[in-house]
Motif scaffolding. Sequence first.
Motif, PDB file in Angstrom:
ATOM      1  N   ARG A 193     -51.747 -16.702 -17.480  1.00  9.33           N
ATOM      2  CA  ARG A 193     -50.296 -17.060 -16.913  1.00  9.33           C
ATOM      3  C   ARG A 193     -50.515 -17.590 -15.116  1.00  9.33           C
ATOM      4  O   ARG A 193     -49.847 -17.515 -14.408  1.00  9.33           O
ATOM      5  N   GLY A 202     -46.425 -19.439 -24.103  1.00  9.88           N
ATOM      6  CA  GLY A 202     -46.590 -17.928 -24.007  1.00  9.88           C
ATOM      7  C   GLY A 202     -48.029 -17.396 -23.337  1.00  9.88           C
ATOM      8  O   GLY A 202     -47.733 -17.847 -22.152  1.00  9.88           O
ATOM      9  N   PHE A 203     -48.565 -17.244 -24.355  1.00  8.99           N
ATOM     10  CA  PHE A 203     -49.744 -16.499 -22.928  1.00  8.99           C
ATOM     11  C   PHE A 203     -51.534 -16.867 -23.207  1.00  8.99           C
ATOM     12  O   PHE A 203     -51.834 -16.791 -22.730  1.00  8.99           O
TER      13      PHE A 203
END
Lengths: 459, 398
Positions: B160, B253-254
Motif C-alpha cells: 500500500r 486489495g492488499f
Amino acid sequence: MTDATTENAPYAFVRRETLQQEPAPLSVAGPLAWIRTNLFSSPLNAILTLLCVWLVVDTVPGMVRFYFLDAVWTGTNRDACLADKIGRPVGACWAYVADRTQYFIYGSYPVAERWRVNIVFVMFALGVVWLLWNRAPLKKVGVFFFFVIMPASAFILLLGGDRAESFLRFLILVTFALAVLYLVLSFVPSLMTFWIGEGQLAVEEAMPAWQRFYRPKRLILMALVIFGILALLADRVGLPRVDTGLWGGMTVTFLISAVGIVFSLPLGVLLALGRRSKLPAIQLLSVIFIEFVRGVPLITVLFMANTMLPLFVPQEWSPDRLLRPLIGVALFAAAYMAEVVRGGLQAMPKGQYEGAMSLGLGYWQMMRLIILPQALRIVIPGIVNTFIGLFKDTTLVTIVGIFDFLRTIEATLIDPTWATPTTRSTGYAFAAIFYFLCCWGMSRYSIAVEKRLAAGQKR
Amino acid sequence: MSSIPSEQVSPGKASLFYDPKIRGYVYQAALVAIVVFLIWSAASNAIENLRAQKIASGFGFWHNAAGFDINQKLIPFSASGGSTYGDAFIVGLLNTLLVAGLGIVLATFLGFFIGVARLSNNWVISKLAMIYVEVIRNIPLLLQLFFWYNAVLKPLPNPRQSIELPAGALLNNRGLYLPDPQLGPGGSLIVWAFLIGLVATFVFRHWARKQQAATGRQYPIGWVALALIVVLPLLVYFVTGRPVSFIYPELAGFNLRGGIQIFPEFVALLIGLTTYTAGFIAEVVRAGILAVSKGQTEAAHALGLRNGPTLKLVVIPQAMRVIIPPLTSNYLNLTKNSSLAVAIGYPDLVQVFTGTVLNQTGQAVEVVAITMAVYLTISLVTSLFMNIYNKRMALVER
C-alpha cells in the motif's frame, strides 16, 4: 650520415631550431602538488574525486551517528533501545550484543561447564601461535600438539561423559605403554637389532642413555602430562557429558574451522601426493575425488553428509548431528587443500627429487625429509587463503541446522526480549566485525609470510 | 653397511618385497580393495536402512505429482496443474541458471570497474576500491545475503505504501514491480529491427577490421553500432505508430496486480552474489593488469598511442591471458554459491530439489546425486570451454 638525414631527407624528424623555453613546472612537492597529481589530474578525475567525496560525506556521518553517537551501550532488555521509551533517536543497540555475548560465544553450553570450553580455546590459541609464529621454538612438538594432542583433548573436554573418559583412559594407556617401551629401549638398545639394523644400532649405543630417542620422548612426555591433567580434572571436578545439541556460537564456528584445518591438511597432502603419483589407480582415485568435490557446492556436500551419511553406516553407528557436517567440511576442505599443496609440489625443482633419490632415500623418506618441508613452506599463503575460505564457509552449517555463530545471531533476532527496530542491524554489524577481523587478520598474516618468503628472491 | 661382502649383492635377485613395481601393484590393489569395500558396505547398509525406513528407491518419483507451488518460475508450474517432481527440477535448474548467468554478467562489469579503479592514479578512488574489496572479501557471503534480504529488502514498506520509482515501477517488501510491455500490431517489427541491427553490427565490425588490416583506414564502429542497435529500432517504433503499450502495476486489495514482479529473494541473491564475486574479480583484474610489464605501456606511449588505445590495444589483451583462468574459477564459484539461495528462500535447484523434493520423497541418495551431477556438469563443461578459449588466447611461442 647525420647530414644526409637532417639536410636531404624529405621527412626529417629532427628539429632544426631551438624551442622557446618552457615555464618552470608547477611545484612537484608539498600537499598542493599531491592534491593536484592524485586528485585533480584531469577534468574526469576531478569529477570522479568529487563524486567519491560526496559519496563518503553522504554515508559515513550517518553510519557514525547510527553506530556510535546515537547507539545505546547499556541496558537489560528491549526498553533500553526503543526510541519512544528513552525519548531520543536510537541507533545501534549494543546493549543487546553485550547482554548476549555469553550466548554468542558458548551457545547453550551449560554455564557451569563453560570453563572446559575456555581451556579448549586457550589450547587452540596456543597451537595456532606455536605453528604460525615464525620464531616459536620446537616446531615439531608444536605440530604434534596441534594435530594430535589438541584434537583429542578438545574431544574429551567438550563432550565429557563416559565415552570421553574411556577414550581418555585408552589414550593414557597407550602413551604410558609407549613411554615404558621407550624407557626400556633406551637402556637396552640391543633389543632393536632386528628393527634398525647394525649400523644404526652402533650409533645409538654410542650415545648416553638419556639422549637416545630424545625426540619421541619429548612428544610422549607432553602427551602424558596433558592427558594426566585431563584425568585429574575428570577425577576431581568431573566432566559430565554435554550433548552436542547444546554446543553453539563461536565455539562451534571455531570447532568447525579447527576440525577443517586439522583433518584437511594431512588429507590434502595425501591427496596431492596421490594426484602426482605414478601409480595409475592411486592417481585416478585422487583426481576423481578432488575434481568431484571441487565441482559441487559445499551446501550439497553438507546435505549429503546430513542425509546420506546416516544411510551409509549401520543404524547403531549413525553419526551425531554435529559430526555429520564436520565430516563434510573436512572432506570438502581437503580437496581444496590438495590443489594448494599440489602447486607447491610442482614448484619444487626436479633436482630436489633427483638429489633425494640419489642419496638413496625411499619415496616416503624423500617426501618427508626433502620435498614436503620445502613445498609446504612455499604454499603457506595458499594454505592460509584456503583456510580463510573455509572459515567463511563454516557459516553454511547454519543451513543444516547447526548453531554456529551466525545462527546464534539469527536466533537472538527472533527472541522478543531484544526485539527492536535496530537490533537486526546491530547483530549483523557485530557478526560482520567478528568475521572481518578474523579473516582480515589471517590475510594480513598470509601477506606477511609471502613477503618473508619473497625476501630471499629479491634483488 | 660397508661390512657387507660385495658378492652378496646381486642386482637381479633382490627379493620381490623390495621390487618397486611389485610394491606399486600391491599398494594399488590394496587401495582399490579398500575403496571397493567402502562402497560395497555403504551400498549394502543403505539398502538395508532404506528398507527398514520403508523409503522407495530408484528414480520413479520423477514422474510423481509434486504437491507444492513455486513462486518464481520460468516455465508453467503448479501443484493443481499436475506438475511433477521432474518439472520442479527444471524450474529450480532454470532459476539457478538465471541468477548465475545474470550474476556473472553483472559481477564481471562491476569487478572490472573496481579492479581498474584500484589501480587508478586518483587517490580517493583507489582507496575506496580497496576498502570495498577488503570488506566484501572478508565477510561471509551468507551474512551478506542475510543483510541484503533481511535488513535491506524486508523492511521496505508494504504494497500500500510502495515506493514509486521512475517509469511507473514500484518497490515494496514483496519485490520490484516493473511495467509489463505489450506489443501491439506491428510491434514485433521493432524486435526484428533490433535483431537485424545486432547482426548488421557484427557484420560491419568484421568488415571494418578487415578493411583496417588491408588499408589502415579506421571506421567509426562505435557510432555505427549505436545507429544500428538503438536508432534503428527507435525509428521503426515511431514509423509503425508506437505500437508498444505498458500494463502498469496497480493496487488491488492488499497486493499489486499487473506488471512484472521481481521477487525480493531473487534481488537479494543477485545483489549479494554480484557484489561478493565482484570483489574477487577486481583482485583478479588488478593482478592481471599488474602482470603486464610497465615497459609495454611505455613502449606504447613511445609509439604515440594515448592512454585509451594503450589500455585497449596493448595492456588488456596481454592482461586477459593472466585474467582468464582465475576469472573462470570465479564464475564457477558464483554458480556454486548461488546454492546459498536456500538460506533466503529463493527457489533455486538446491532449495526446490534438495530441500522440498527431498523432504517430500525422502529419497536422499537419488536427489542429492542428481543435484551434485548438475553442478558437476556445469563445472566440467565450463572448464572445458574455458580451456579451449584459454588455448586460443595463450601466447604463441617459438
